[in-house]
Motif scaffolding. Structure first.
Motif, PDB file in Angstrom:
ATOM      1  N   TYR A 233       0.983  -1.186  -0.042  1.00  0.00           N
ATOM      2  CA  TYR A 233       0.026  -0.075   0.063  1.00  0.00           C
ATOM      3  C   TYR A 233       1.029   1.128   0.148  1.00  0.00           C
ATOM      4  CZ  TYR A 233      -3.670   3.164   1.754  1.00  0.00           C
ATOM      5  OH  TYR A 233      -4.770   4.237   1.694  1.00  0.00           O
TER       6      TYR A 233
ATOM      7  N   ARG B 156       2.457   1.727  -3.408  1.00  0.00           N
ATOM      8  CA  ARG B 156       1.692   1.880  -4.504  1.00  0.00           C
ATOM      9  C   ARG B 156       0.954   3.462  -4.442  1.00  0.00           C
ATOM     10  NH1 ARG B 156      -2.495  -1.300  -3.590  1.00  0.00           N
ATOM     11  NH2 ARG B 156      -1.332  -3.170  -3.094  1.00  0.00           N
ATOM     12  N   GLU B 157       0.466   3.663  -3.035  1.00  0.00           N
ATOM     13  CA  GLU B 157      -0.051   4.829  -2.967  1.00  0.00           C
ATOM     14  C   GLU B 157       0.623   6.304  -2.542  1.00  0.00           C
ATOM     15  OE1 GLU B 157      -3.855   5.312  -2.075  1.00  0.00           O
ATOM     16  OE2 GLU B 157      -4.321   3.389  -2.772  1.00  0.00           O
ATOM     17  N   GLU B 158       1.999   5.772  -2.299  1.00  0.00           N
ATOM     18  CA  GLU B 158       3.020   6.691  -1.742  1.00  0.00           C
ATOM     19  C   GLU B 158       2.416   7.783  -0.748  1.00  0.00           C
ATOM     20  OE1 GLU B 158       4.364   9.040  -5.128  1.00  0.00           O
ATOM     21  OE2 GLU B 158       4.429   7.320  -6.530  1.00  0.00           O
ATOM     22  N   ARG B 159       1.886   6.928   0.194  1.00  0.00           N
ATOM     23  CA  ARG B 159       1.465   7.601   1.449  1.00  0.00           C
ATOM     24  C   ARG B 159       1.187   6.701   2.780  1.00  0.00           C
ATOM     25  NH1 ARG B 159      -4.866   8.285   1.714  1.00  0.00           N
ATOM     26  NH2 ARG B 159      -5.361   6.865   0.086  1.00  0.00           N
TER      27      ARG B 159
ATOM     28  N   THR C  30      -8.694   3.171   7.244  1.00  0.00           N
ATOM     29  CA  THR C  30      -8.640   2.392   6.082  1.00  0.00           C
ATOM     30  C   THR C  30      -7.760   1.220   6.513  1.00  0.00           C
ATOM     31  OG1 THR C  30      -7.943   4.519   5.332  1.00  0.00           O
ATOM     32  CG2 THR C  30      -7.545   2.557   3.616  1.00  0.00           C
TER      33      THR C  30
ATOM     34  N   ASN D   8     -10.525  -1.258   7.466  1.00  0.00           N
ATOM     35  CA  ASN D   8     -11.383  -1.915   6.556  1.00  0.00           C
ATOM     36  C   ASN D   8     -10.634  -2.840   5.791  1.00  0.00           C
ATOM     37  OD1 ASN D   8     -13.007   1.069   6.404  1.00  0.00           O
ATOM     38  ND2 ASN D   8     -13.928  -0.784   6.080  1.00  0.00           N
ATOM     39  N   LEU D   9      -9.094  -2.925   5.588  1.00  0.00           N
ATOM     40  CA  LEU D   9      -8.339  -3.823   5.127  1.00  0.00           C
ATOM     41  C   LEU D   9      -8.484  -5.117   5.919  1.00  0.00           C
ATOM     42  CD1 LEU D   9      -6.315  -4.623   3.009  1.00  0.00           C
ATOM     43  CD2 LEU D   9      -4.266  -3.685   4.490  1.00  0.00           C
TER      44      LEU D   9
ATOM     45  N   SER E 142     -11.542  -6.957   5.278  1.00  0.00           N
ATOM     46  CA  SER E 142     -11.822  -7.713   4.080  1.00  0.00           C
ATOM     47  C   SER E 142     -10.794  -9.002   3.997  1.00  0.00           C
ATOM     48  CB  SER E 142     -11.402  -6.860   2.751  1.00  0.00           C
ATOM     49  OG  SER E 142     -11.159  -5.432   3.184  1.00  0.00           O
TER      50      SER E 142
ATOM     51  N   LYS F  24      -4.490  13.047   9.314  1.00  0.00           N
ATOM     52  CA  LYS F  24      -4.943  14.251   8.615  1.00  0.00           C
ATOM     53  C   LYS F  24      -5.871  15.111   9.624  1.00  0.00           C
ATOM     54  CE  LYS F  24      -5.036  15.277   3.959  1.00  0.00           C
ATOM     55  NZ  LYS F  24      -5.688  16.132   2.816  1.00  0.00           N
TER      56      LYS F  24
ATOM     57  N   ARG G 160     -14.121  -2.486  -2.201  1.00  0.00           N
ATOM     58  CA  ARG G 160     -14.405  -3.594  -1.206  1.00  0.00           C
ATOM     59  C   ARG G 160     -13.241  -4.007  -0.569  1.00  0.00           C
ATOM     60  NH1 ARG G 160     -18.002  -7.257  -5.466  1.00  0.00           N
ATOM     61  NH2 ARG G 160     -18.577  -5.577  -6.695  1.00  0.00           N
ATOM     62  N   ILE G 161     -12.068  -3.564  -0.509  1.00  0.00           N
ATOM     63  CA  ILE G 161     -11.136  -3.733   0.311  1.00  0.00           C
ATOM     64  C   ILE G 161     -10.842  -2.555   1.474  1.00  0.00           C
ATOM     65  CG2 ILE G 161      -8.483  -4.149   0.421  1.00  0.00           C
ATOM     66  CD1 ILE G 161      -8.610  -4.849  -2.330  1.00  0.00           C
ATOM     67  N   TYR G 162     -11.132  -1.474   0.964  1.00  0.00           N
ATOM     68  CA  TYR G 162     -10.531  -0.380   1.723  1.00  0.00           C
ATOM     69  C   TYR G 162     -11.798   0.688   2.111  1.00  0.00           C
ATOM     70  CZ  TYR G 162      -6.003  -1.401   0.191  1.00  0.00           C
ATOM     71  OH  TYR G 162      -4.540  -2.070  -0.265  1.00  0.00           O
ATOM     72  N   ASN G 163     -13.101   0.289   1.672  1.00  0.00           N
ATOM     73  CA  ASN G 163     -14.220   0.949   2.114  1.00  0.00           C
ATOM     74  C   ASN G 163     -14.177   2.403   1.416  1.00  0.00           C
ATOM     75  OD1 ASN G 163     -16.289   1.572   4.638  1.00  0.00           O
ATOM     76  ND2 ASN G 163     -16.826   1.029   2.287  1.00  0.00           N
ATOM     77  N   GLU G 164     -13.271   2.736   0.539  1.00  0.00           N
ATOM     78  CA  GLU G 164     -13.153   4.270   0.083  1.00  0.00           C
ATOM     79  C   GLU G 164     -12.860   3.958  -1.309  1.00  0.00           C
ATOM     80  OE1 GLU G 164     -10.319   5.243   3.446  1.00  0.00           O
ATOM     81  OE2 GLU G 164      -8.899   5.631   1.669  1.00  0.00           O
TER      82      GLU G 164
ATOM     83  N   ARG H  68      -4.501   8.887  -9.178  1.00  0.00           N
ATOM     84  CA  ARG H  68      -3.615   8.394  -9.759  1.00  0.00           C
ATOM     85  C   ARG H  68      -3.563   6.419  -9.483  1.00  0.00           C
ATOM     86  NH1 ARG H  68       1.095   6.419  -7.818  1.00  0.00           N
ATOM     87  NH2 ARG H  68       0.799   7.189  -5.941  1.00  0.00           N
ATOM     88  N   ILE H  69      -4.421   6.056  -8.628  1.00  0.00           N
ATOM     89  CA  ILE H  69      -4.285   4.585  -8.478  1.00  0.00           C
ATOM     90  C   ILE H  69      -5.487   3.956  -9.694  1.00  0.00           C
ATOM     91  CG2 ILE H  69      -5.207   2.785  -6.955  1.00  0.00           C
ATOM     92  CD1 ILE H  69      -2.492   4.118  -6.025  1.00  0.00           C
TER      93      ILE H  69
ATOM     94  N   GLN I  38      -3.622   4.238 -13.133  1.00  0.00           N
ATOM     95  CA  GLN I  38      -2.634   3.263 -13.186  1.00  0.00           C
ATOM     96  C   GLN I  38      -3.384   2.071 -13.552  1.00  0.00           C
ATOM     97  OE1 GLN I  38      -0.682   3.556  -9.515  1.00  0.00           O
ATOM     98  NE2 GLN I  38       1.041   4.458 -10.264  1.00  0.00           N
TER      99      GLN I  38
ATOM    100  N   ASP J 282      -5.569  13.589  -0.612  1.00  0.00           N
ATOM    101  CA  ASP J 282      -4.141  13.844  -0.285  1.00  0.00           C
ATOM    102  C   ASP J 282      -3.204  14.742  -1.589  1.00  0.00           C
ATOM    103  OD1 ASP J 282      -4.774  11.134   1.309  1.00  0.00           O
ATOM    104  OD2 ASP J 282      -2.643  11.797   1.850  1.00  0.00           O
TER     105      ASP J 282
END
Lengths: 205, 250
Positions: free
Chosen positions: A74, A77-80, A86, A89-90, A93, A115, B99-103, B108-109, B112, B142
């Motif tokens: 993560y 990929r997300e660079e954060r 979050t 939720n991971l 799932s 944040k 369905r993984i992160y609920n957001e 950019r993602i 990609q 972000d």
């Protein structure tokens, strides 16, 4: 040799305070009555989310590695960094993926959103149902005792130092009433700019 | 396709080119002009709705599509290929993210992911590259507002303002002169219409031009009030009336 969630033993608890959260766990690893280790922490850190994992120890270890892998990818990929909500939720799932062959764990998540500064805690059952709480969450073989301790000791808007005392007393007294939890305790107190990790002096039995 | 064809149809020429991708670019450049402009407080996507006949019911076709509530997409090239990519992007933003992160995924993602789909069509067995270039505009907490272009090759670039399709070269020169750091959304819409005017051949009105905007959250679209920490969608299509109003102001 029956219930996977009470073979190895262990407890975790998390609480919300004023602009802070705290999470604590015991240090015992056992094989039913035999205590195998007094150095088995059950709290793992992923960016600014803390995960407490009780239950079958092999699943605790495996899941901590699975989440390390998922959070690392993560981050790349997300660079954060991942936020506590979050991450929760991971966790949900990931657990539900194994709906018909579950991990025998009772996870809890605690952290502060980088944040918004809002504290966040939640618990889950073994198949990922999120239990969002504004006060406290508990898990492990002394969960009943922890519920009793937290319900009586917790009050809203505790400052970090007071929250530390409260969560420590809840954890200590609950694990002392549980044969399968104990042998040491760790408590993390998390605020926006620092995390303090303390090892509690406990009964070694 | 891959079951009968185990080999790629896109192979290198002696000069080192992947000719099929070059041809896909040709399909894009023959397509109607589309453009995108990033402002300080939003992103505009615009395109011409070129119809071959007056009998076509233009309002039934949507060239600018939302993928998530905060991300929209427009294209130049082959309409059917765009349709397929929209469906895949919409589905993937749920199965591979929400369905993984609920957001919803950040822009950019999502980009990609679409880019990967387009690249796979240049290397997988039995398929051809997608004959579209895409402009993806979106918002996430972000990174703020962003605009990306995705090509048939699967390459993607972030842009401040750009155009694709038939009149893209002259449109880009036009945009280069007019884009500034402190553009606001309304200015960007104005510039988008001016730029489109240069390449539109027939009549230009609210029914022959499509404008999509990623701007402030439309909380009234939620259907309820009083819940904190929840925002409405940022993607919005301008109605033909709203476009006509702005065209009158040019």
């Amino acid at each position: 040799m029956s219930d996977p969630s009470s073979i190895n033993g262990g407890s975790v608890v998390a609480m919300v305070g004023k602009d802070c959260v705290a999470i604590g766990c015991d240090m015992r690893l056992g094989m039913q009555a035999l205590t195998v280790s007094n150095d088995f922490p059950k709290i793992f850190q992923f960016n600014n989310a803390f995960l407490g994992l009780t239950g079958l120890a092999t699943d605790v270890i495996t899941l901590s590695e699975v989440f390390r892998y998922k959070v690392n990818l993560y981050n790349l990929r997300e660079e954060r960094k991942i936020e506590p909500e979050t991450f929760a939720n991971l966790v949900s799932s990931t657990l539900y993926e194994k709906r018909f062959g579950p991990y025998f764990v009772g996870p809890i998540v605690a952290g502060i959103n980088s944040k918004s500064g809002d504290p966040y805690i939640c618990g889950f059952d073994l198949i990922g149902c999120i239990n969002f709480a504004k006060d406290f969450v508990v898990g492990g073989t002394s969960s009943d005792q922890l519920f009793g301790m937290c319900e009586s000791l917790w009050e809203p808007n505790l400052e970090p130092d007071d929250l530390f005392e409260t969560i420590s007393q809840a954890l200590l007294n609950a694990q002392d009433r549980d044969a399968l939890s104990g042998w040491g305790a760790i408590v993390y107190v998390i605020t926006k700019d620092k995390v303090v990790k303390r090892l509690l002096k406990t009964r070694q039995d | 396709m891959a079951d009968r064809y185990s080999f790629s149809l896109t192979t290198f020429s002696p000069s080192g080119k992947l000719v099929q991708i070059e041809y896909a670019f040709q399909a894009v450049n023959q397509g109607v002009t589309s453009l995108g402009i990033k402002a300080s407080n939003g992103v505009v996507l615009a395109t011409e709705k070129k119809s071959t006949s007056d009998l076509i019911d233009a309002s039934s076709l949507s060239k600018i599509s939302d993928i998530t509530p905060d991300i929209g997409m427009v294209y130049s090239g082959m309409g059917p290929d765009f349709r397929v990519l929209v469906d895949k992007a919409r589905k993937s933003s749920h199965t591979n993210y929400k369905r993984i992160y609920n957001e919803y995924p950040p822009t950019r993602i999502l980009v990609q992911d679409v880019a990967r789909t387009m690249q796979e069509a240049t290397q997988s067995g039995g398929v051809r590259p997608y004959g579209v270039s895409l402009l993806v505009g979106g918002y996430d907490a972000d990174n703020g507002f962003s605009l990306y272009q995705v090509d048939p090759s699967g390459t993607y670039f972030p842009w401040k303002a750009t155009a694709i399709g038939k009149g893209s070269t002259s449109a880009k020169t036009f945009l280069e002169k007019r884009w500034t750091e402190d553009l606001e959304l309304e200015d960007a819409i104005h510039i988008a219409l001016l730029t489109l005017k240069e390449s539109v051949e027939g009549e230009m009105n609210g029914n022959t031009v499509e404008i999509g905007v990623i701007g402030p959250a439309s909380d009234h679209m939620l259907g309820f009030e009083g819940v904190k920490n929840i925002q409405g969608p940022r993607f919005r299509k301008l109605s033909p009336q709203e476009i006509d109003d702005r065209l009158d102001a040019i």
